[in-house]
Scaffold this active site. Sequence first.
Site, PDB file in Angstrom:
ATOM      1  N   ARG A   1     -30.889   2.235 -10.126  1.00  0.00           N
ATOM      2  CA  ARG A   1     -31.912   1.576 -10.911  1.00  0.00           C
ATOM      3  C   ARG A   1     -33.233   2.349 -10.878  1.00  0.00           C
ATOM      4  NH1 ARG A   1     -35.866  -2.252  -9.542  1.00  0.00           N
ATOM      5  NH2 ARG A   1     -36.473  -3.533 -11.305  1.00  0.00           N
TER       6      ARG A   1
ATOM      7  N   CYS B   1     -18.558 -22.160  41.884  1.00  0.00           N
ATOM      8  CA  CYS B   1     -19.773 -22.061  41.062  1.00  0.00           C
ATOM      9  C   CYS B   1     -19.909 -23.313  40.207  1.00  0.00           C
ATOM     10  CB  CYS B   1     -19.722 -20.820  40.178  1.00  0.00           C
ATOM     11  SG  CYS B   1     -21.181 -20.674  39.128  1.00  0.00           S
TER      12      CYS B   1
ATOM     13  N   ASP C   1       0.822  -1.214   0.000  1.00  0.00           N
ATOM     14  CA  ASP C   1       0.000   0.000   0.000  1.00  0.00           C
ATOM     15  C   ASP C   1       0.859   1.267   0.000  1.00  0.00           C
ATOM     16  OD1 ASP C   1      -2.013  -1.753   0.117  1.00  0.00           O
ATOM     17  OD2 ASP C   1      -2.765  -1.186   2.108  1.00  0.00           O
TER      18      ASP C   1
ATOM     19  N   LYS D   1     -26.640 -13.968  -5.555  1.00  0.00           N
ATOM     20  CA  LYS D   1     -27.505 -12.797  -5.603  1.00  0.00           C
ATOM     21  C   LYS D   1     -26.996 -11.855  -4.520  1.00  0.00           C
ATOM     22  CE  LYS D   1     -32.201 -11.240  -6.138  1.00  0.00           C
ATOM     23  NZ  LYS D   1     -32.147 -10.040  -5.316  1.00  0.00           N
TER      24      LYS D   1
ATOM     25  N   GLU E   1     -24.899 -17.374 -10.221  1.00  0.00           N
ATOM     26  CA  GLU E   1     -24.122 -16.314  -9.571  1.00  0.00           C
ATOM     27  C   GLU E   1     -24.741 -16.023  -8.216  1.00  0.00           C
ATOM     28  OE1 GLU E   1     -24.744 -12.845 -11.995  1.00  0.00           O
ATOM     29  OE2 GLU E   1     -24.197 -13.913 -13.822  1.00  0.00           O
TER      30      GLU E   1
ATOM     31  N   LYS F   1     -28.956 -17.923 -14.731  1.00  0.00           N
ATOM     32  CA  LYS F   1     -29.177 -17.262 -16.010  1.00  0.00           C
ATOM     33  C   LYS F   1     -28.846 -18.228 -17.135  1.00  0.00           C
ATOM     34  CE  LYS F   1     -27.819 -12.849 -13.998  1.00  0.00           C
ATOM     35  NZ  LYS F   1     -26.782 -11.822 -13.870  1.00  0.00           N
TER      36      LYS F   1
HETATM   37  S1  IVH Z   1     -29.326  -9.721 -12.964  1.00  0.00           S
HETATM   38  C1  IVH Z   1     -32.146  -9.098 -16.056  1.00  0.00           C
HETATM   39  N1  IVH Z   1     -27.612 -10.728 -11.280  1.00  0.00           N
HETATM   40  O1  IVH Z   1     -31.332  -8.354  -7.894  1.00  0.00           O
HETATM   41  C2  IVH Z   1     -31.546  -9.415 -14.796  1.00  0.00           C
HETATM   42  N2  IVH Z   1     -29.211  -9.169 -10.462  1.00  0.00           N
HETATM   43  O2  IVH Z   1     -34.191  -8.778  -8.073  1.00  0.00           O
HETATM   44  C3  IVH Z   1     -31.306  -8.246 -13.947  1.00  0.00           C
HETATM   45  N3  IVH Z   1     -28.997  -8.678  -8.071  1.00  0.00           N
HETATM   46  O3  IVH Z   1     -32.062  -5.269  -9.371  1.00  0.00           O
HETATM   47  C4  IVH Z   1     -30.521  -8.470 -12.767  1.00  0.00           C
HETATM   48  N4  IVH Z   1     -27.265  -9.976  -7.703  1.00  0.00           N
HETATM   49  O4  IVH Z   1     -29.968  -5.429  -7.914  1.00  0.00           O
HETATM   50  C5  IVH Z   1     -28.652  -9.899 -11.443  1.00  0.00           C
HETATM   51  N5  IVH Z   1     -26.021 -11.693  -9.890  1.00  0.00           N
HETATM   52  C6  IVH Z   1     -27.048 -10.855 -10.061  1.00  0.00           C
HETATM   53  C7  IVH Z   1     -27.590 -10.098  -9.010  1.00  0.00           C
HETATM   54  C8  IVH Z   1     -28.686  -9.270  -9.248  1.00  0.00           C
HETATM   55  C9  IVH Z   1     -28.113  -9.119  -7.169  1.00  0.00           C
HETATM   56  C10 IVH Z   1     -30.089  -7.734  -7.794  1.00  0.00           C
HETATM   57  C11 IVH Z   1     -30.147  -6.552  -8.724  1.00  0.00           C
HETATM   58  C12 IVH Z   1     -31.526  -6.546  -9.301  1.00  0.00           C
HETATM   59  C13 IVH Z   1     -32.273  -7.401  -8.317  1.00  0.00           C
HETATM   60  C14 IVH Z   1     -33.447  -8.066  -8.992  1.00  0.00           C
END
Ligand code: IVH
Length: 672
Positions: free
Chosen positions: A139, A435, A36, A118, A116, A293
Amino acid sequence: MNDVDKHSLEEMNRLIEEIERHNYLYYVKDSPQIPDAEYDRLLRNLEAIENAHPELVRDDSPTRRVGARADEGFNEVEHELPMLSLANAFDKDEVREFHERILRRLEVDQVEYVAEPKLDGLAISLLYENGKLTRGATRGDGRRGEDVTANARSIRSVPLRLRNAPSSSKIEIRGEVLMTRKGFARLNAQQDEAGAKRYVNPRNAAAGSLRQLDPAISAARPLEFFAYGLGLSEGFDLPATHAEVLDAIADLGLRANPERQMVSGFDGLISAYKRLLSLRPNLPYDIDGVVYKVNDLQLQQRMGFVSRAPRWALAHKFPAEEEITTVEAIDVQVGRTGAITPVARLSPVFVGGVTVSNATLHNHQEITRLDVRVGDSVVVRRAGDVIPEVVSVLHDRRPDTSVAYVFPVRCPVCNSDIVLDEGGVIARCSGGLFCIAQVRESIKHFASRRAMDIEGLGSKLVEQLVDNQLISNVADIYTLSAERLLTLDRMGEKSADNLIKSIQRSRSTTLPRFLFALGIPQIGETTAAALATHFGDLDAIMIADEDALVNVQDIGPIVAHNVVEFFAQQHNRDVIGGLIEAGINWPSIERVPADARFKDKTFVLTGSLSGMSRTEAREMLMTLGAKVTSSVSSKTDYVVAGSDPGSKLDKAERLGVQVIDEAEFNELIGGN
Ligand code: IVH
């Protein structure tokens, strides 16, 4: 432009390029190449040139991350392509329906997905025009969001300029802004100190931070960014699959989540879900599910959309880690060192995948901080295997009749005074071995698997033995006979016999295990092993003074004090004497001279080894002078991978850390 200016310009551009390269190595590759301090020096050099030549300053300079306040609030931006949301699934059946619908519609019999995490943060869109970050937007409602460019620029993992971007291009990267759990804890500690309001969770903290009107405040918040897809893309060759899109995004210098994984079919989806669910507690940030996806972009297109969500993606949610319930009572528990832990008894609630009816309130200060009372509605959190805790009280739902909780001044078990330790945080029963609760807990710890490993001597049995006065300290365990055990309720001959056998087996142990089993305050397994390897035998440890102890790896003055204090107590010395007399023994520790090949080298062990246990391997490495840590980072020198290695192996491979198998490990430690 004169020669001096030209030279400064060249030097400035060179520094920017170098700093950006290090940013990329640090944030995207997770493998910094310079310390750093060196990085800071580069930044300072750049600043010096910029100060001398303000007319040369580039607005994508890394020194220009923090801009001016947005006093007027944020401008609205329209998303050219709407930012969609995801359909949710809460169980396997819904996932199966999703998968089968895809097979039906596409008329295929198998399909590949990317799974992936979430991420539990907030979505953001980053627009790069000709490689330069020109806009960051939230968003919002999916069509219109807020222009948070100034704040987005202050996030270090958001590059101000893409790497190797096509010259005439417009690329919109979409992803999640989040705050790590550590960053969140730090932020709340600062909020406490400033007398400001705490944030309820990392997601709220991230959202609040990204929407600060003053980018300087935003910049000081530990925000991170992970990309998960593309919006607009012009002048950029779109690959054929989502997995390749993510790789391309990483090549552009942004961070795609390293836990992404390609799977196929329903079983593949479920195993990705299970994998991420098990990783969840150890990730540095919150995730609330897995996103599946369809990998092939053409197939995605054929699936299309319903209302605001694509048909080719699904969010498979994890069980919530937080729920609301009510406090039925507040009790205190006495631990093996006398520490008094208040516990909330709750109306049972399903949270984090299990039914919870008790939650820790940590200590008396926490009760004051939360102002929790019997009858209150509270938010309970259970994350992974972590003990459930009360995170907040819903004060506006408090019944009128409620009364403030009064912390006890006497031990509920032995009636001794409760005293506060020097820090004033931990309340302790002053009863010591008088105790019965402390006696019980210290014996349970002694017998536990990672200590003396006395199979069959579990909590319930220890309580029975102590309550029936068959034992009153750990040395008494070795005076038990099958006949005396048989005087206990529900004790059969077979179990009595087995227990005596496992007590006998436990007599042969190792010095680190023995030290850990004694239950010296703050001496965990790692410190016990460090003590053992440093001093070599028990007598040396028992007579060591604080000065000698602080020379041991990871031992500071407080722990050193605890060790001295423990061995100074006559009753502890008596118990240790009793144990040695009972025949507890361990192989003497060979004082192998520190081996230059191991000195200052950091190892991580994963998976199981056939020739020795992980604990043995760790002790061996420490004896040789190496450090053994539990998680892989770019500072790790070797990952030793046994069979069925965990995610540590993936991480090592990603970071380019050297991985060795058991045979190579044996060769390395050769002969030792
Ligand atoms: S894809 C068309 N990938 O979840 C697909 N969203 O419930 C659009 N989110 O607004 C989103 N991790 O903020 C995608 N690996 C991920 C995600 C993700 C978190 C959130 C994102 C989105 C919300 C939808």
